[in-house]
Design a protein around this motif. Structure first.
Motif, PDB file in Angstrom:
ATOM      1  N   UNK A 352       0.829  -1.212   0.000  1.00  0.00           N
ATOM      2  CA  UNK A 352       0.000   0.000   0.000  1.00  0.00           C
ATOM      3  C   UNK A 352       0.860   1.257   0.000  1.00  0.00           C
ATOM      4  N   UNK A 353       1.886   1.271   0.835  1.00  0.00           N
ATOM      5  CA  UNK A 353       2.760   2.439   0.919  1.00  0.00           C
ATOM      6  C   UNK A 353       3.522   2.655  -0.385  1.00  0.00           C
ATOM      7  N   UNK A 354       3.963   1.559  -1.017  1.00  0.00           N
ATOM      8  CA  UNK A 354       4.690   1.672  -2.284  1.00  0.00           C
ATOM      9  C   UNK A 354       3.803   2.253  -3.371  1.00  0.00           C
ATOM     10  N   UNK A 355       2.543   1.839  -3.395  1.00  0.00           N
ATOM     11  CA  UNK A 355       1.596   2.368  -4.387  1.00  0.00           C
ATOM     12  C   UNK A 355       1.284   3.837  -4.095  1.00  0.00           C
ATOM     13  N   UNK A 356       1.101   4.157  -2.825  1.00  0.00           N
ATOM     14  CA  UNK A 356       0.778   5.537  -2.455  1.00  0.00           C
ATOM     15  C   UNK A 356       1.909   6.493  -2.806  1.00  0.00           C
ATOM     16  N   UNK A 357       3.136   6.075  -2.571  1.00  0.00           N
ATOM     17  CA  UNK A 357       4.300   6.941  -2.797  1.00  0.00           C
ATOM     18  C   UNK A 357       4.831   6.762  -4.226  1.00  0.00           C
ATOM     19  N   UNK A 358       3.980   6.994  -5.187  1.00  0.00           N
ATOM     20  CA  UNK A 358       4.361   6.830  -6.596  1.00  0.00           C
ATOM     21  C   UNK A 358       4.936   8.130  -7.149  1.00  0.00           C
ATOM     22  N   UNK A 359       6.195   8.151  -7.542  1.00  0.00           N
ATOM     23  CA  UNK A 359       6.810   9.382  -8.038  1.00  0.00           C
ATOM     24  C   UNK A 359       6.374   9.763  -9.450  1.00  0.00           C
ATOM     25  N   UNK A 360       5.591   8.885 -10.116  1.00  0.00           N
ATOM     26  CA  UNK A 360       5.179   9.186 -11.488  1.00  0.00           C
ATOM     27  C   UNK A 360       3.841   9.905 -11.564  1.00  0.00           C
ATOM     28  N   UNK A 374       9.816   6.073  -1.811  1.00  0.00           N
ATOM     29  CA  UNK A 374       9.304   4.823  -2.366  1.00  0.00           C
ATOM     30  C   UNK A 374      10.371   3.744  -2.403  1.00  0.00           C
ATOM     31  N   UNK A 375      11.593   4.117  -2.734  1.00  0.00           N
ATOM     32  CA  UNK A 375      12.681   3.139  -2.796  1.00  0.00           C
ATOM     33  C   UNK A 375      12.926   2.486  -1.441  1.00  0.00           C
ATOM     34  N   UNK A 376      12.826   3.266  -0.370  1.00  0.00           N
ATOM     35  CA  UNK A 376      12.994   2.699   0.969  1.00  0.00           C
ATOM     36  C   UNK A 376      11.887   1.692   1.270  1.00  0.00           C
ATOM     37  N   UNK A 377      10.673   2.015   0.819  1.00  0.00           N
ATOM     38  CA  UNK A 377       9.563   1.082   1.018  1.00  0.00           C
ATOM     39  C   UNK A 377       9.779  -0.181   0.202  1.00  0.00           C
ATOM     40  N   UNK A 378      10.253  -0.029  -1.033  1.00  0.00           N
ATOM     41  CA  UNK A 378      10.559  -1.186  -1.870  1.00  0.00           C
ATOM     42  C   UNK A 378      11.561  -2.122  -1.188  1.00  0.00           C
TER      43      UNK A 378
END
Length: 450
Positions: A352-360, A374-378
């Motif tokens: 969920x956090x990775x989807x929310x923090x989308x840089x695009x 996002x990279x940290x979440x990945x």
């Protein structure tokens, strides 16, 4: 007004339209072409006399003339950026839908009264709008939302009833799935970057999982106890007897309550509040429904295909009066597909956090800062998934759901847009937060016009 917008051909090329996009009734192809041309600041040239015929068969031959036709027919550059139609555009579209309805009635004077409700129920079935088109928040509703005090009652985060779409409409091209897989997977299964410690990634994971659990209405144990708390046949009939407007109003309020908990989830993620206000709002507007769709799997019962709605498990018939059967069915299908993955709470939180923090997301001010978050979440998700022997297979299946989630979000926007044309007064009375989050392509009546 209840005539299907989709039977009016695309104004640009004459193909089957899918709704109102950037102020004009267009097909998916012309909508996407216009959006890309504006986001990329594209400059096209014509090798002929700048009067090329633009129709369904040759619309891709001359980008210059296609763009000029889009502009001449009223597609708005501002709508791509801010998602707003002018009052003049809205009134014109309103009149066109009315005119089309009148022509249908004249052509078929003996049509049964029920036919309009049927056509509205299936309207916008192919319609996909852009949730990513961002409008400024006049009242700062998202930014100013306080955290819910401890002990306050929560509503279900899984209340997705106001958004649904058909599996056929939301089917994903294999090329799209491969593209997304290429975008996400390399970063998930790569070594830790230099200067990043295992302890730091573990802290990220703990923070996000804690934030997730604190902003879910029910624990896993409570959901298990509620599994067989179903709507009775009498309750289902009562909900089905509601008017379309009343059911939309009911679901809009429920979804608004759910949005508040996604806002809380985001605000508790370390680093999110360090982003500028503009970027916080953009990420929340573009990603909150996707987060709710991910969370839906924890409140889905695959045995009887029911989903938690207002403290009881509901099947698709509960939402019949919404007039959005295709959208409802797609939400249930997605929840079923996600539930098969048997995501742990940790996996669900990090996904969920990775989807929310989308840089695009379009119009972000500091994409690099969002990307670093996002990279940290990945990395945290990578660490979490690698504990499972089928980690890569599970990740691939998770990522494959993203295009379908996006399509559902888009279809919800298109349904809302059509509903707002047919029932502007009801749409104006929706909760302010709901209107701010989902109002990017919807022009609500101004208070001064009422």
């Amino acid at each position: 007004m209840r005539a299907q917008i989709e039977v009016i051909p695309c104004k640009i090329c004459g193909d089957k339209s899918s709704g109102i996009h950037y102020g004009v009734i267009t097909c998916e192809g012309c909508k996407g072409f216009f959006r890309r041309s504006q986001q990329n600041n594209a400059l096209y040239s014509c090798s002929r006399q700048r009067n090329c015929l633009i129709d369904r068969t040759n619309r891709n031959r001359c980008q210059h003339c296609r763009l000029q036709k889009c502009l001449s027919l009223g597609m708005s550059r501002d709508a791509v950026k801010f998602g707003r139609m002018s009052k003049k555009q809205r009134d014109s579209l309103y009149a066109e839908v009315q005119k089309h309805q009148q022509s249908q009635e004249q052509a078929a004077p003996k049509e049964e009264p029920e036919s309009h409700s049927r056509s509205y129920s299936n309207s916008s079935s192919a319609g996909l709008s852009d949730l990513d088109d961002i409008s400024a928040l006049a009242d700062g509703l998202l930014f100013d939302l306080p955290l819910t005090p401890e002990g306050a009652s929560y509503y279900s985060v899984e209340l997705l009833a106001s958004a649904q779409s058909s599996p056929e409409q939301c089917s994903v091209e294999l090329s799209d799935a491969r593209l997304i897989k290429q975008e996400y997977e390399p970063s998930l299964f790569s070594p830790l970057p230099e200067g990043t410690s295992v302890l730091e990634i573990e802290r990220v994971s703990q923070n996000i999982v804690k934030s997730h659990l604190e902003t879910c209405r029910y624990t896993a144990e409570e959901l298990k106890r509620l599994t067989w708390t179903l709507y009775t046949q009498e309750e289902i009939r009562t909900l089905q007897s509601k008017s379309t407007e009343a059911m939309w109003q009911h679901c809009a309020h429920q979804l608004t309550n759910a949005i508040q908990y996604v806002v809380e989830f985001a605000k508790r993620i370390t680093g999110f509040m360090d982003l500028c206000q503009n970027d916080q709002i953009i990420l929340l507007k573009a990603g909150c429904l996707e987060v709710l769709l991910i969370r839906s799997c924890r409140a889905f019962n695959p045995v009887n295909n029911t989903l938690l709605f207002d403290s009881k498990y509901a099947g698709t018939p509960v939402f019949k009066s919404l007039g959005c059967d295709d959208l409802i069915n797609a939400v249930f299908e997605l929840a079923k597909g996600l539930s098969r993955l048997q995501l742990t709470e940790e996996e669900m939180a990090l996904f969920s956090a990775a989807v929310l923090l989308s840089p695009d997301r379009p119009w972000l001010t500091d994409t690099q800062k969002v990307q670093r978050l996002q990279e940290r979440v990945y990395l945290a998700l990578q660490s979490c998934l690698q504990r499972s022997p089928t980690s890569k297979e599970k990740l691939t299946k998770m990522v494959s759901k993203l295009p379908l989630m996006k399509s559902i979000c888009n279809l919800h926007m298109d349904k809302l847009e059509f509903f707002s044309l047919v029932h502007p007064d009801t749409a104006y009375s929706f909760p302010p937060l709901y209107r701010e989050v989902f109002g990017s392509e919807v022009q609500y009546p101004d208070s001064s016009e009422r």
